[in-house]
Design an enzyme around this catalytic site. Sequence first.
Site, mmCIF file in Angstrom:
data_model
loop_
_atom_site.group_PDB
_atom_site.id
_atom_site.type_symbol
_atom_site.label_atom_id
_atom_site.label_comp_id
_atom_site.label_asym_id
_atom_site.label_seq_id
_atom_site.Cartn_x
_atom_site.Cartn_y
_atom_site.Cartn_z
ATOM 1 N N SER A 61 32.078 62.230 61.596
ATOM 2 C CA SER A 61 32.245 60.812 61.911
ATOM 3 C C SER A 61 31.179 60.355 62.904
ATOM 4 C CB SER A 61 33.669 60.569 62.416
ATOM 5 O OG SER A 61 34.000 59.206 62.391
ATOM 6 N N ASP A 71 36.930 60.229 55.809
ATOM 7 C CA ASP A 71 36.500 60.699 57.122
ATOM 8 C C ASP A 71 36.691 62.213 57.246
ATOM 9 O OD1 ASP A 71 36.413 61.210 60.019
ATOM 10 O OD2 ASP A 71 36.510 59.029 60.220
#
Length: 329
Positions: A44, A186
């Site tokens: 991320s 993610d």
Amino acid sequence: MTKNLRTINLALQGGGAHGAFTWGVLDALLEDGRLQFEGVSGTSAGAMNAIVLAQGLMDGGKEGARLALENFWLALAKSMPVDISAADSASASVGKIMQHWTRYLSPSQMNPFDLNPLRDLIGQQIDFEALQKHSPVKLFIATTHANSGKLRIFTHSEMTAEVVLASACLPTLYRSVTIDGEPYWDGAYSANPAIFPLFDYCDACDILLVLLQPLNLTPTPDSAREIQNRILDITFQSGFLREMQMFTRLKAHRPLFVWSKLDRHIARTHFHLIEAEMGQFNAESKLAVNLKFFTTLKEMGRKAGKKWLADHYVELGRSSSVDLSAVFA
């Protein structure tokens, strides 16, 4: 300076806007000049910092990396048409409203044109074709396969804008990112960050963990909102904690006399830790996009990076500077 050069690996955790803290840590390490990096694992916001670091090192060495990181975070601060931060009271309600509507509306309803400022930003600042061929560091970017929950690690030779966007794709805010016909979310859902690639594919024996989420989550949540935030914190931390508990057990129960190749590798692997202290910021601050907040976090990161260097540089190549059993067991 050169004779004191140490090579380490970096494990960069995700945490939205809190990734500006990692910017500060990296800036301090690069400014010091005594470290070079072999492998960088990122998830991320950690993935963003990792690829920008690699691009900067490729273009202009350590000073180039410092400039690239600064340009990225400054451009990110300017990229949002509306500040959705909850880092200050004036904008807190906007962040809460957004979080509220993500419970009822899908990304295709909230964002029908699939707008993502990060897409344009990394496209402008990262030369992915050059990075695939000439990255000065080994990159390991974590993503989560949306239809199986499995972790997939992409290396520098596979690096594209889609990979980086997938690593930072919160499915409540953005549509799934399709890579090779498969949907990804993610990377924090499966590894935040992944440690095993640094152990398996790198020669450097030191791994520096730069963490944005607290390892000790207190106090116990009571309100519905606090409980929901805690669930997210645990979800985004669980994969990393399981992996670190495994390394903790392996190092603690290493045989004394009969050492296999794996035993020797475990014995020579040293862990180090820089943990951000984010207690003064609420959960919505991870959505903060403004220069003042980024600058505050950067300075916090620089201070933490300088302190770690002052306290633990001499331990590199010799021993871990964090007690794994005390922290992760």
